[in-house]
Design a protein around this motif. Structure first.
Motif, PDB file in Angstrom:
ATOM      1  N   HIS A 149       0.844  -1.204   0.000  1.00 16.38           N
ATOM      2  CA  HIS A 149       0.000   0.000   0.000  1.00 16.38           C
ATOM      3  C   HIS A 149       0.877   1.250   0.000  1.00 16.38           C
ATOM      4  O   HIS A 149       0.627   2.196  -0.768  1.00 16.38           O
ATOM      5  CB  HIS A 149      -0.895  -0.028   1.239  1.00 16.38           C
ATOM      6  N   LEU A 150       1.917   1.257   0.828  1.00 16.73           N
ATOM      7  CA  LEU A 150       2.802   2.416   0.900  1.00 16.73           C
ATOM      8  C   LEU A 150       3.541   2.604  -0.411  1.00 16.73           C
ATOM      9  O   LEU A 150       3.695   3.741  -0.893  1.00 16.73           O
ATOM     10  CB  LEU A 150       3.798   2.246   2.051  1.00 16.73           C
ATOM     11  N   CYS A 151       4.016   1.514  -0.997  1.00 21.89           N
ATOM     12  CA  CYS A 151       4.709   1.618  -2.285  1.00 21.89           C
ATOM     13  C   CYS A 151       3.790   2.276  -3.318  1.00 21.89           C
ATOM     14  O   CYS A 151       4.207   3.196  -4.040  1.00 21.89           O
ATOM     15  CB  CYS A 151       5.144   0.227  -2.746  1.00 21.89           C
ATOM     16  N   ALA A 152       2.547   1.835  -3.372  1.00 17.98           N
ATOM     17  CA  ALA A 152       1.596   2.407  -4.332  1.00 17.98           C
ATOM     18  C   ALA A 152       1.302   3.868  -4.025  1.00 17.98           C
ATOM     19  O   ALA A 152       1.191   4.703  -4.935  1.00 17.98           O
ATOM     20  CB  ALA A 152       0.300   1.591  -4.318  1.00 17.98           C
ATOM     21  N   ALA A 153       1.197   4.222  -2.751  1.00 20.17           N
ATOM     22  CA  ALA A 153       0.919   5.610  -2.369  1.00 20.17           C
ATOM     23  C   ALA A 153       2.090   6.516  -2.725  1.00 20.17           C
ATOM     24  O   ALA A 153       1.899   7.662  -3.156  1.00 20.17           O
ATOM     25  CB  ALA A 153       0.637   5.672  -0.861  1.00 20.17           C
ATOM     26  N   ILE A 154       3.309   6.009  -2.559  1.00 19.57           N
ATOM     27  CA  ILE A 154       4.494   6.796  -2.917  1.00 19.57           C
ATOM     28  C   ILE A 154       4.504   7.073  -4.417  1.00 19.57           C
ATOM     29  O   ILE A 154       4.786   8.200  -4.860  1.00 19.57           O
ATOM     30  CB  ILE A 154       5.774   6.049  -2.481  1.00 19.57           C
ATOM     31  N   HIS A 155       4.194   6.051  -5.219  1.00 16.71           N
ATOM     32  CA  HIS A 155       4.151   6.254  -6.673  1.00 16.71           C
ATOM     33  C   HIS A 155       3.035   7.229  -7.051  1.00 16.71           C
ATOM     34  O   HIS A 155       3.229   8.103  -7.921  1.00 16.71           O
ATOM     35  CB  HIS A 155       3.945   4.915  -7.380  1.00 16.71           C
ATOM     36  N   ALA A 156       1.870   7.103  -6.410  1.00 17.59           N
ATOM     37  CA  ALA A 156       0.752   8.002  -6.718  1.00 17.59           C
ATOM     38  C   ALA A 156       1.099   9.437  -6.328  1.00 17.59           C
ATOM     39  O   ALA A 156       0.789  10.391  -7.063  1.00 17.59           O
ATOM     40  CB  ALA A 156      -0.506   7.536  -5.976  1.00 17.59           C
ATOM     41  N   ASN A 157       1.748   9.599  -5.204  1.00 18.85           N
ATOM     42  CA  ASN A 157       2.133  10.938  -4.755  1.00 18.85           C
ATOM     43  C   ASN A 157       3.147  11.563  -5.704  1.00 18.85           C
ATOM     44  O   ASN A 157       3.067  12.754  -6.033  1.00 18.85           O
ATOM     45  CB  ASN A 157       2.711  10.861  -3.347  1.00 18.85           C
ATOM     46  N   ALA A 158       4.118  10.749  -6.143  1.00 23.47           N
ATOM     47  CA  ALA A 158       5.118  11.271  -7.094  1.00 23.47           C
ATOM     48  C   ALA A 158       4.452  11.688  -8.399  1.00 23.47           C
ATOM     49  O   ALA A 158       4.779  12.742  -8.971  1.00 23.47           O
ATOM     50  CB  ALA A 158       6.196  10.206  -7.357  1.00 23.47           C
ATOM     51  N   ALA A 159       3.481  10.884  -8.833  1.00 27.41           N
ATOM     52  CA  ALA A 159       2.793  11.192 -10.106  1.00 27.41           C
ATOM     53  C   ALA A 159       2.017  12.494 -10.018  1.00 27.41           C
ATOM     54  O   ALA A 159       2.019  13.282 -10.958  1.00 27.41           O
ATOM     55  CB  ALA A 159       1.857  10.034 -10.465  1.00 27.41           C
ATOM     56  N   ARG A 160       1.350  12.745  -8.888  1.00 27.82           N
ATOM     57  CA  ARG A 160       0.543  13.973  -8.797  1.00 27.82           C
ATOM     58  C   ARG A 160       1.430  15.218  -8.730  1.00 27.82           C
ATOM     59  O   ARG A 160       0.995  16.314  -9.101  1.00 27.82           O
ATOM     60  CB  ARG A 160      -0.409  13.920  -7.609  1.00 27.82           C
ATOM     61  N   HIS A 161       2.675  15.053  -8.264  1.00 22.84           N
ATOM     62  CA  HIS A 161       3.560  16.210  -8.202  1.00 22.84           C
ATOM     63  C   HIS A 161       4.313  16.424  -9.517  1.00 22.84           C
ATOM     64  O   HIS A 161       4.955  17.462  -9.695  1.00 22.84           O
ATOM     65  CB  HIS A 161       4.568  16.048  -7.046  1.00 22.84           C
ATOM     66  N   ARG A 162       4.219  15.467 -10.415  1.00 19.58           N
ATOM     67  CA  ARG A 162       4.830  15.662 -11.735  1.00 19.58           C
ATOM     68  C   ARG A 162       3.874  16.347 -12.698  1.00 19.58           C
ATOM     69  O   ARG A 162       4.272  16.840 -13.743  1.00 19.58           O
ATOM     70  CB  ARG A 162       5.229  14.296 -12.325  1.00 19.58           C
ATOM     71  N   THR A 163       2.575  16.334 -12.344  1.00 18.67           N
ATOM     72  CA  THR A 163       1.577  16.918 -13.254  1.00 18.67           C
ATOM     73  C   THR A 163       1.367  18.397 -12.942  1.00 18.67           C
ATOM     74  O   THR A 163       1.704  18.890 -11.888  1.00 18.67           O
ATOM     75  CB  THR A 163       0.243  16.167 -13.100  1.00 18.67           C
TER      76      THR A 163
END
Length: 253
Positions: free
Chosen positions: A239-253
């Motif tokens: 869950h944390l791994c997925a949240a980290i990826h999701a968080n990184a993606a939202r800050h790239r947009t």
């Protein structure tokens, strides 16, 4: 065979002055003297000197050494047994000292300048020094590793306690979020992932989103990290791994 005071001093790595003093106090009186009055030491004298130096090495004062060696009721074999017992005790003491030094060296590799008791107080059984060699092998040449070493080398026990308290607080909140069924790509999970990234940046090294996602991947790829997060609750690592990826993606947009 007899030897001069200079020869004996050389054999035993002591000074001539020391041998003169032992003679003057009756601790080691040479068995012969030359016609000119010079001291001459025989094999029995050398045996006695060896015992004297042994007891001195263990910290016995000279008067106690004399009492030990001149006791008429003590068999020479008793001296050997006593020396064996003392050496065994000394070896055990040195082993414990070596172990303490080893722990201190391990701590310094991670920049954790704490006593073993303090480290247990701060980290419990999650000792961050366990993987010091591996961390140095993996990342020793990176700027992030060097920066982490620079920062942590200055931390006091109170600094470490504050950092660990923040970790414990975050762990509790994230475990509760997972247990409540919050999605990894939800706002709350991503916000906690961002907090996780900033904690690393605050205490150890600047942690970019790219680096943070690499860490997230490691949390599920390395069974030791997985075990750490799974101890908080089933599915927390993934869950944390997925949240980290999701968080990184939202800050790239």
């Amino acid at each position: 065979m007899h030897y001069s005071v200079g020869q004996v001093a050389g054999f035993a790595a002591v000074t001539v002055r020391t041998l003169h003093h032992y003679d003057a106090i009756g601790l080691l009186v040479p068995s012969e003297r030359s016609h000119a009055g010079h001291r001459r030491y025989g094999d029995a004298d050398l045996d006695r000197l060896q015992q004297i130096l042994f007891y001195r090495e263990l910290g016995f004062p000279l008067d106690e050494v004399a009492a030990l060696l001149d006791d008429p009721d003590v068999d020479p074999r008793v001296h050997l047994r006593r020396r064996h017992d003392l050496l065994t005790a000394r070896i055990e003491q040195l082993r414990k000292m070596a172990a303490a030094v080893e722990r201190a060296l391990e701590a310094r590799k991670m920049g954790i300048d704490l006593t073993p008791e303090e480290r247990f107080e701060v980290f419990g059984d999650q000792d961050p020094g366990r993987y010091a060699d591996e961390a140095e092998e993996r990342w020793g040449g990176t700027e992030a590793y060097a920066e982490s070493r620079r920062r942590t080398a200055r931390y006091t026990k109170e600094d470490w306690k504050r950092a660990q308290a923040q970790v414990d607080d975050w762990n509790g909140r994230y475990a509760a979020l997972v247990a409540a069924g919050e999605p990894a790509a939800g706002e709350r999970a991503m916000d906690l992932a961002e907090e996780h990234r900033r904690h690393i940046g605050r205490w150890y090294y600047p942690c970019s989103y790219e680096m943070h996602t690499c860490l997230g991947d490691m949390y599920v790829a390395d069974e030791r990290f997985t075990a750490y997060y799974e101890a908080l609750g089933a599915g927390v690592a993934e869950h944390l791994c997925a949240a980290i990826h999701a968080n990184a993606a939202r800050h790239r947009t």
